[in-house]
Design a protein around this motif. Structure first.
Motif, PDB file in Angstrom:
ATOM      1  N   TYR A 187       0.813  -1.216   0.000  1.00 19.28           N
ATOM      2  CA  TYR A 187       0.000   0.000   0.000  1.00 19.28           C
ATOM      3  C   TYR A 187       0.850   1.271   0.000  1.00 19.28           C
ATOM      4  N   LEU A 188       1.698   1.441   1.003  1.00 21.32           N
ATOM      5  CA  LEU A 188       2.410   2.709   1.158  1.00 21.32           C
ATOM      6  C   LEU A 188       3.438   2.962   0.056  1.00 21.32           C
ATOM      7  N   ILE A 189       4.304   2.005  -0.212  1.00 19.54           N
ATOM      8  CA  ILE A 189       5.381   2.218  -1.179  1.00 19.54           C
ATOM      9  C   ILE A 189       4.857   2.306  -2.615  1.00 19.54           C
ATOM     10  N   PRO A 190       3.936   1.432  -3.077  1.00 13.30           N
ATOM     11  CA  PRO A 190       3.439   1.572  -4.460  1.00 13.30           C
ATOM     12  C   PRO A 190       2.686   2.879  -4.714  1.00 13.30           C
ATOM     13  N   ARG A 191       2.038   3.407  -3.713  1.00 12.49           N
ATOM     14  CA  ARG A 191       1.293   4.666  -3.888  1.00 12.49           C
ATOM     15  C   ARG A 191       2.154   5.890  -3.612  1.00 12.49           C
ATOM     16  N   LYS A 192       3.438   5.671  -3.420  1.00  9.45           N
ATOM     17  CA  LYS A 192       4.415   6.735  -3.160  1.00  9.45           C
ATOM     18  C   LYS A 192       4.049   7.578  -1.945  1.00  9.45           C
ATOM     19  N   LEU A 193       3.516   6.918  -0.924  1.00 13.53           N
ATOM     20  CA  LEU A 193       3.231   7.566   0.345  1.00 13.53           C
ATOM     21  C   LEU A 193       4.410   7.429   1.298  1.00 13.53           C
ATOM     22  N   ALA A 194       5.288   6.449   1.019  1.00 15.60           N
ATOM     23  CA  ALA A 194       6.424   6.197   1.898  1.00 15.60           C
ATOM     24  C   ALA A 194       7.550   5.542   1.111  1.00 15.60           C
ATOM     25  N   VAL A 195       8.743   5.592   1.712  1.00 11.10           N
ATOM     26  CA  VAL A 195       9.905   4.877   1.179  1.00 11.10           C
ATOM     27  C   VAL A 195      10.483   4.039   2.310  1.00 11.10           C
ATOM     28  N   GLU A 196      11.220   3.003   1.941  1.00 15.90           N
ATOM     29  CA  GLU A 196      11.831   2.147   2.946  1.00 15.90           C
ATOM     30  C   GLU A 196      12.893   2.934   3.720  1.00 15.90           C
ATOM     31  N   ALA A 197      12.991   2.678   5.010  1.00 16.83           N
ATOM     32  CA  ALA A 197      13.904   3.422   5.879  1.00 16.83           C
ATOM     33  C   ALA A 197      15.292   2.795   5.848  1.00 16.83           C
ATOM     34  N   SER A 198      15.978   2.942   4.725  1.00 13.47           N
ATOM     35  CA  SER A 198      17.354   2.453   4.614  1.00 13.47           C
ATOM     36  C   SER A 198      18.282   3.495   5.253  1.00 13.47           C
ATOM     37  N   PRO A 199      19.527   3.133   5.533  1.00 13.51           N
ATOM     38  CA  PRO A 199      20.446   4.109   6.139  1.00 13.51           C
ATOM     39  C   PRO A 199      20.616   5.378   5.299  1.00 13.51           C
ATOM     40  N   SER A 200      20.671   5.246   3.983  1.00 16.31           N
ATOM     41  CA  SER A 200      20.823   6.444   3.141  1.00 16.31           C
ATOM     42  C   SER A 200      19.556   7.304   3.172  1.00 16.31           C
ATOM     43  N   ASN A 201      18.377   6.677   3.165  1.00 13.63           N
ATOM     44  CA  ASN A 201      17.123   7.429   3.253  1.00 13.63           C
ATOM     45  C   ASN A 201      16.979   8.121   4.601  1.00 13.63           C
ATOM     46  N   LEU A 202      17.447   7.473   5.666  1.00 10.71           N
ATOM     47  CA  LEU A 202      17.401   8.105   6.983  1.00 10.71           C
ATOM     48  C   LEU A 202      18.330   9.317   7.049  1.00 10.71           C
ATOM     49  N   LYS A 203      19.506   9.233   6.382  1.00 10.16           N
ATOM     50  CA  LYS A 203      20.410  10.390   6.331  1.00 10.16           C
ATOM     51  C   LYS A 203      19.777  11.535   5.556  1.00 10.16           C
ATOM     52  N   GLN A 204      19.115  11.207   4.444  1.00 10.98           N
ATOM     53  CA  GLN A 204      18.433  12.236   3.662  1.00 10.98           C
ATOM     54  C   GLN A 204      17.331  12.899   4.475  1.00 10.98           C
ATOM     55  N   LEU A 205      16.605  12.100   5.235  1.00  5.91           N
ATOM     56  CA  LEU A 205      15.555  12.636   6.093  1.00  5.91           C
ATOM     57  C   LEU A 205      16.147  13.567   7.130  1.00  5.91           C
ATOM     58  N   GLU A 206      17.246  13.173   7.736  1.00  2.00           N
ATOM     59  CA  GLU A 206      17.902  13.997   8.745  1.00  2.00           C
ATOM     60  C   GLU A 206      18.339  15.342   8.147  1.00  2.00           C
ATOM     61  N   GLU A 207      18.925  15.311   6.950  1.00  2.00           N
ATOM     62  CA  GLU A 207      19.344  16.543   6.281  1.00  2.00           C
ATOM     63  C   GLU A 207      18.142  17.411   5.934  1.00  2.00           C
ATOM     64  N   LYS A 208      17.076  16.774   5.464  1.00  2.00           N
ATOM     65  CA  LYS A 208      15.861  17.508   5.113  1.00  2.00           C
ATOM     66  C   LYS A 208      15.285  18.222   6.338  1.00  2.00           C
ATOM     67  N   LEU A 209      15.285  17.538   7.492  1.00  2.00           N
ATOM     68  CA  LEU A 209      14.768  18.141   8.723  1.00  2.00           C
ATOM     69  C   LEU A 209      15.658  19.289   9.192  1.00  2.00           C
ATOM     70  N   LYS A 210      16.987  19.164   9.020  1.00  2.15           N
ATOM     71  CA  LYS A 210      17.898  20.261   9.393  1.00  2.15           C
ATOM     72  C   LYS A 210      17.650  21.493   8.529  1.00  2.15           C
ATOM     73  N   VAL A 211      17.497  21.275   7.219  1.00  4.62           N
ATOM     74  CA  VAL A 211      17.230  22.391   6.306  1.00  4.62           C
ATOM     75  C   VAL A 211      15.906  23.054   6.649  1.00  4.62           C
ATOM     76  N   LYS A 212      14.906  22.236   6.947  1.00  5.77           N
ATOM     77  CA  LYS A 212      13.587  22.772   7.310  1.00  5.77           C
ATOM     78  C   LYS A 212      13.667  23.600   8.590  1.00  5.77           C
ATOM     79  N   ALA A 213      14.424  23.139   9.562  1.00  3.55           N
ATOM     80  CA  ALA A 213      14.586  23.878  10.829  1.00  3.55           C
ATOM     81  C   ALA A 213      15.293  25.206  10.582  1.00  3.55           C
ATOM     82  N   ARG A 214      16.309  25.216   9.725  1.00  2.01           N
ATOM     83  CA  ARG A 214      17.005  26.480   9.422  1.00  2.01           C
ATOM     84  C   ARG A 214      16.076  27.457   8.725  1.00  2.01           C
ATOM     85  N   LYS A 215      15.279  26.961   7.777  1.00  2.00           N
ATOM     86  CA  LYS A 215      14.332  27.834   7.065  1.00  2.00           C
ATOM     87  C   LYS A 215      13.300  28.413   8.021  1.00  2.00           C
ATOM     88  N   GLU A 216      12.791  27.575   8.920  1.00  2.00           N
ATOM     89  CA  GLU A 216      11.801  28.050   9.888  1.00  2.00           C
ATOM     90  C   GLU A 216      12.397  29.083  10.829  1.00  2.00           C
TER      91      GLU A 216
END
Length: 148
Positions: free
Chosen positions: A29-58
């Protein structure tokens, strides 16, 4: 299976949030409908960077909003209105007139939909309005209605 949500999913979580779900729910359900991606180490790093950028913008946005609020509260904005002999104005002052006066006098462009006039303005004098910048940032501002 742990997944990172790309979009908000009701009863599961918000976007950019890592959640644990059953394997079948994620894969069918989640991955085929592009609602989520698997939480691999590289995806978790990307998420962490995305949250840092979002915090700086806010943080930058919050600093800018505080600057605008300070400028709006520094003094009243003058709004011209046509008046009769008794001091009553023809019509009333609207949020659009306040937004234009702020742009002309203070140099900040504010959407008229964010401006709320506290009292009904029918005479010359000083009145209050509130401006909602979102995120709990509300500025109380004075404006003065003067005769043209």
């Amino acid at each position: 299976m742990q997944v990172i949500l790309i979009q908000d999913v009701d009863t599961l979580g918000q976007a950019n949030e890592a959640v644990k779900v059953k394997n079948g729910y994620a894969r069918n359900y989640l991955i085929p409908r592009k609602l989520a991606v698997e939480a691999s180490p590289s995806n978790l790093k990307q998420l962490e960077e995305k949250l840092k950028v979002k915090a700086r913008k806010e943080a930058a946005m919050l600093a800018q909003v505080k600057q605008v609020i300070a400028a709006l509260q520094s003094g009243p904005v003058k709004i011209g209105a046509k008046t009769g002999t008794s001091g009553k104005i023809f019509g009333s002052v609207t949020a659009l007139q306040i937004a234009r006066a702020i742009k002309d006098q203070k140099g900040y462009e504010i959407d008229r939909k964010r401006i709320t006039i506290v009292d009904e303005v029918k005479e010359l004098g000083t009145y209050k309005s509130s401006i909602d910048f979102g995120g709990g940032n509300v500025a109380e501002m004075e404006f003065e209605v003067v005769g043209e």
